[in-house]
Design an enzyme around this catalytic site. Structure first.
Site, PDB file in Angstrom:
ATOM      1  N   SER A  32      32.460  27.526  33.177  1.00  0.00           N
ATOM      2  CA  SER A  32      33.074  26.990  34.243  1.00  0.00           C
ATOM      3  C   SER A  32      32.914  25.407  34.083  1.00  0.00           C
ATOM      4  CB  SER A  32      32.196  27.150  35.669  1.00  0.00           C
ATOM      5  OG  SER A  32      32.729  28.417  36.090  1.00  0.00           O
ATOM      6  N   ASP A 328      29.866  36.052  39.981  1.00  0.00           N
ATOM      7  CA  ASP A 328      30.272  36.707  38.537  1.00  0.00           C
ATOM      8  C   ASP A 328      29.156  37.883  38.338  1.00  0.00           C
ATOM      9  OD1 ASP A 328      32.724  35.449  38.081  1.00  0.00           O
ATOM     10  OD2 ASP A 328      31.758  33.780  37.198  1.00  0.00           O
TER      11      ASP A 328
END
Ligand code: S3P
Length: 439
Positions: A32, A328
């Site tokens: 990210s 996730d």
């Protein structure tokens, strides 16, 4: 003996020896934050040397896309050097910007293009073209962006028309951090103030990065206000290790008895990402942090997992904020639950339907291939753990998180498992096979 090895498109996994003694394993840089620092550097006014960029293909797709925006990206040893175009981003992209499978790359780039007033077309592979983009397009349009769907409404490809963006206030209607971050990147590139009202407090890497770059970022409850100041990029940026990658190794350690201690050095420990480690604690696994420090506004530590003593408990997740802190890792948490005694429940997980695959369904079906008792109940995954599980051939559905969750569970079972299509772990964690074997 190698516990995990790639065989064609598949991943073959054998039993790991029981966890014992001391182990230390490194994980790749945070995916990210990799997306965010690349985009920020591309919109900056000086070269940035980035150390520890995630090497996965989900980040790699940004290299040609940023090249088409006039940025020069080159490897400099273990780092990447990003030189933004002189005079700022161009008025028009040189070619279609294809982000392959990466929703984060596509959504954040849409924000950046809208804010910088760049004309271009953003698209992706067939899977990404089926995933929602209206989460990003609608709030950007509210701020004046000219965005048009070139195919099916709400989906890629999207044309960015280069209209100037004005500041203002927008309310997000989904918890997706990518959606809120796209708006923040747009305001950042346009240098306009914006207030974003979040639906859920999900990962806040964009806020932390922009604040570290000198953009004023103010939090009031669920509102984030950015003041539109120009950024001040550092000459060098160091990324923390990815806590999502670390979670897979921590789970493999625990599933093999967790008797010894596993050290995961240099991992990002941002609380908006620590949900899986909270789950481990709730199950009775000791997890602690050593060498805690702040790097560019992000907390970084050596995570220490184990030693476990006694039997572990099942767990429940019901709060949307907690769910987003492990969004996730839901397939992995469900895999863990399959080998814990009792009933575990992971709720508030409705957004999993919109991931690379419908992860409510693919998590269930992958675990059922091991013989686990798993149900999807509304927006929850419910696992009745402790039953017999068997190695064999299990599907990954081409989804890296499903593949790695399957491999971790397989590493605790007698015999050999073939994770079909499991080589896709390289989307986010190249070297996962070696790291698992190193345990
Ligand atoms: C990401 C946010 C999450 C996560 C994805 C990366 C990001 O998606 O699943 O892997 O970089 O902001 P959503 O924000 O859509 O939940």
């Amino acid at each position: 003996m190698t516990a995990a090895r790639v065989s064609g498109a598949d991943l073959r996994v054998r039993t790991l020896p029981p966890a014992a003694g001391e182990r230390a394993v490194a994980v790749p840089g945070d995916k990210s934050i990799s997306h965010r620092i690349l985009l920020a550097a591309a919109a900056g006014d000086r070269p940035v040397r980035i150390v520890g960029l995630n090497p996965g293909s989900a980040v790699g797709v940004l290299v040609p896309a940023l090249g088409a925006l006039g940025c020069a990206l080159e490897r400099a040893g273990a780092a990447w050097l990003v030189r933004p175009p002189a005079g700022g981003l161009p008025r028009e992209a040189a070619g279609v910007l294809d982000l392959g499978p990466s929703s984060a790359a596509a959504r954040l780039l849409l924000g950046l293009l809208a804010g910088a007033g760049v004309r271009g077309v953003v698209t992706g592979d067939a899977t990404l073209r089926s995933r929602p983009m209206d989460w990003v397009v609608d709030p950007l349009r509210e701020l004046g962006a000219d965005l048009r769907y070139l195919g099916e409404p709400g989906r890629l490809p999207v044309y960015t028309g280069g209209a100037p963006l004005h500041g203002g206030r927008v309310r997000m209607r989904v918890g997706s951090a990518q959606a809120g971050s796209a708006v923040m990147f747009a305001a950042f590139a346009a240098r306009v103030p914006v207030e974003v009202e979040l639906e859920v407090r999900s990962r806040d890497h964009t806020e932390r990065l922009l604040e570290a770059l000198g953009v004023g970022v103010h939090h009031t409850g669920m509102r984030v206000r950015m003041d539109g100041l120009p950024p001040n990029l550092p000459g060098e940026y160091h990324l923390p290790g990815d806590p999502s990658a670390a979670a897979f190794l921590a789970a493999a350690h625990v599933l093999r008895g967790g008797r010894g201690t596993l050290r995961l050095p240099g991992v990002g420990t941002n609380p908006t990402r620590m949900g899986f480690f909270e789950v481990l604690r709730a199950c009775g696994v000791p997890v602690r942090e050593e060498k805690r420090r702040q790097v560019h506004g992000e907390p970084v530590s050596t995570l220490v997992v184990g030693p476990c003593s006694g039997s572990l408990r099942p767990f429940t997740v019901s709060d949307p904020g907690r769910l987003h802190a492990m969004i996730d890792e839901v397939p992995l948490a469900a895999a863990l639950a399959a080998s814990l005694p009792g009933r575990s429940r992971i709720g508030a997980a409705g957004e999993l339907v919109f991931k690379e695959t419908n992860r409510l369904v693919t998590t269930r079906d992958m675990l059922r291939a091991f013989g686990a008792r798993v149900e999807v109940e509304g927006d929850a995954i419910v696992v009745q753990g402790g039953g017999p599980l068997a190695a064999g051939a299990v599907p990954s559905f081409g989804d890296h998180r499903i593949a790695m969750a399957a491999a971790v569970l397989a590493s605790s079972l007698p015999g050999e498992t073939t994770v079909l299509g499991g080589a896709c772990f390289s989307t986010s964690f190249p070297g996962f096979d070696r790291a698992l074997s190193a345990l």
